[in-house]
Design a protein around this motif. Sequence first.
Motif, PDB file in Angstrom:
ATOM      1  N   ALA A  21      15.687   4.252  -3.206  1.00 48.64           N
ATOM      2  CA  ALA A  21      15.778   5.434  -2.123  1.00 48.64           C
ATOM      3  C   ALA A  21      15.220   4.917  -0.986  1.00 48.64           C
ATOM      4  N   ASP A  22      13.926   4.618  -0.354  1.00 44.85           N
ATOM      5  CA  ASP A  22      13.513   4.562   1.498  1.00 44.85           C
ATOM      6  C   ASP A  22      13.972   2.897   1.777  1.00 44.85           C
ATOM      7  N   TRP A  23      14.191   1.882   0.752  1.00 49.67           N
ATOM      8  CA  TRP A  23      14.221   0.399   1.504  1.00 49.67           C
ATOM      9  C   TRP A  23      14.955  -0.298   1.282  1.00 49.67           C
ATOM     10  N   SER A  24      15.905   0.705   2.256  1.00 53.10           N
ATOM     11  CA  SER A  24      17.411   0.548   2.459  1.00 53.10           C
ATOM     12  C   SER A  24      17.192  -1.627   3.648  1.00 53.10           C
ATOM     13  N   LEU A  25      18.505  -2.247   3.181  1.00 52.40           N
ATOM     14  CA  LEU A  25      18.548  -3.000   3.578  1.00 52.40           C
ATOM     15  C   LEU A  25      18.222  -2.831   6.176  1.00 52.40           C
TER      16      LEU A  25
ATOM     17  N   VAL B 249       6.306  -0.413   8.816  1.00 46.81           N
ATOM     18  CA  VAL B 249       6.175  -0.165   7.212  1.00 46.81           C
ATOM     19  C   VAL B 249       6.695   1.312   7.277  1.00 46.81           C
ATOM     20  N   TRP B 250       5.537   1.859   7.233  1.00 41.83           N
ATOM     21  CA  TRP B 250       5.311   3.826   6.215  1.00 41.83           C
ATOM     22  C   TRP B 250       5.826   4.625   7.682  1.00 41.83           C
ATOM     23  N   GLY B 251       6.028   4.228   8.500  1.00 41.51           N
ATOM     24  CA  GLY B 251       7.001   5.030   9.376  1.00 41.51           C
ATOM     25  C   GLY B 251       8.302   5.447   8.946  1.00 41.51           C
ATOM     26  N   LYS B 252       8.527   6.532   8.852  1.00 41.47           N
ATOM     27  CA  LYS B 252      10.345   7.061   7.797  1.00 41.47           C
ATOM     28  C   LYS B 252      10.719   6.984   9.693  1.00 41.47           C
TER      29      LYS B 252
ATOM     30  N   ALA C 267       0.569  -1.466  -0.028  1.00 40.69           N
ATOM     31  CA  ALA C 267       0.076  -0.508   0.222  1.00 40.69           C
ATOM     32  C   ALA C 267       0.922   1.133   0.304  1.00 40.69           C
ATOM     33  N   GLY C 268       2.063   1.251   0.436  1.00 43.55           N
ATOM     34  CA  GLY C 268       3.030   2.986   0.492  1.00 43.55           C
ATOM     35  C   GLY C 268       3.665   2.810  -0.558  1.00 43.55           C
ATOM     36  N   ILE C 269       4.407   2.057  -1.596  1.00 46.43           N
ATOM     37  CA  ILE C 269       4.513   1.642  -2.973  1.00 46.43           C
ATOM     38  C   ILE C 269       4.457   1.338  -4.233  1.00 46.43           C
ATOM     39  N   ILE C 270       2.897   0.712  -4.038  1.00 48.05           N
ATOM     40  CA  ILE C 270       2.410   0.677  -6.258  1.00 48.05           C
ATOM     41  C   ILE C 270       1.385   1.919  -5.869  1.00 48.05           C
ATOM     42  N   PRO C 271       0.917   1.992  -5.013  1.00 48.02           N
ATOM     43  CA  PRO C 271       0.018   3.483  -4.961  1.00 48.02           C
ATOM     44  C   PRO C 271       0.917   4.894  -5.838  1.00 48.02           C
ATOM     45  N   MET C 272       2.659   4.581  -5.222  1.00 52.06           N
ATOM     46  CA  MET C 272       3.355   5.718  -5.907  1.00 52.06           C
ATOM     47  C   MET C 272       4.057   5.729  -7.260  1.00 52.06           C
ATOM     48  N   ALA C 273       4.090   4.464  -7.171  1.00 47.71           N
ATOM     49  CA  ALA C 273       5.239   4.086  -8.244  1.00 47.71           C
ATOM     50  C   ALA C 273       3.923   4.099  -9.363  1.00 47.71           C
ATOM     51  N   VAL C 274       2.813   3.729  -9.669  1.00 48.15           N
ATOM     52  CA  VAL C 274       1.358   3.796 -10.438  1.00 48.15           C
ATOM     53  C   VAL C 274       1.414   5.535 -10.785  1.00 48.15           C
TER      54      VAL C 274
END
Length: 355
Positions: A83-87, A177-180, A55-62
């Motif tokens: 950019a946002d999902w490091s190990l 998942v959503w928190g930076k 939900a956090g990635i797919i809508p943004m990519a679309v």
Amino acid sequence: MRRWPYTFGVSLSIVVGVTAIIAAQRLDVPLRDPDGFLGPAYVRLPLIGLMFFAAGIIPMAVRRGWRDGIPGIVGEFRGILKADWSLKRVGYIATGLLTFYVCYVSYRNLKSDLPLIRKGVLFDTDMLRLDHYLFFGHNPAEVLHSFLGTSVAAQVLATAYVSYLPLIPLTLGAFLVWGKDLSLGAWYATALSLNWILGVVSYYSMPTLGPAFAQSSMFQDLPVTGVTELQRSLFRAGSSFKEDPTGSASYGIAGFASLHVSVVVTACIFFERTGQKLVIRVLAWAFLVMTVLATIYFGWHYLADDIAGAFIGWLSVSIAAWATGNRGRRRRSPEREREIAARAEYAEPTPEPAS
């Protein structure tokens, strides 16, 4: 110890996990993985994490790449991941879910061991007397039945009470998942985990069944709701466990303290201290009010159970804040941040001291 925000939570999960294993071996009962919303917890929690990830990635990519079709969307998806999902972030999310899972499963197993360890020890009579004293000679549940009625109110409160089961894992998944800010997810996961541990301690310190199981006749006039089915299921499972502790059934009846209240209080305080949006905070406090009413209305808990639960919720947030390096933290609202930035922009520069 607090350089890594999960040091305390992971240590706690190891201790309580080992305790649950030792208790199972000493009592000669199996360790059980409790079922719940969307199946067992080891399936449920990863699914929740993946759901929020998608939900956090797919809508943004679309949204960014739809003009270029599938190749554009895939390209944007990869760019967001890079950019946002490091190990490190993925590791933090996995650790938070695993910590919560181990503490929750250990809590459920230790709760199930309660009648085997504290045989015949119950404080329901004392709690009922305290309820009558606090309500000036009246039973709190009967007062609520008379004041709220037993039709529409029963259905509304039952919906609120049962919705707790999926809501708490969902809020945990959202923050992880959503928190930076990774330390905030660690704070919330640790606070929720502490609720389970402190809850088990309270169960063993003062075992009770709760009004619905100690005085079931008081609640027979209530309509059939999701709560009714849940109480019946717990009663059947508890009876089966007492007949054969080595079977598949687990024992899940315990009144003091109310973990429904403690966990929701934890969420409310955490939302306040991290400056979540006003609508989220208002909904959380409203849900707490509904939860407290439901615990008394349906006979899940005595008044002292809810009071103790609120204390556990506050204590869990406070300990977890210290353990994750967030002690004393208050996140300012966006409006306050803009106000401070504006003042700083127009403030006169501080003159340098003369040499």
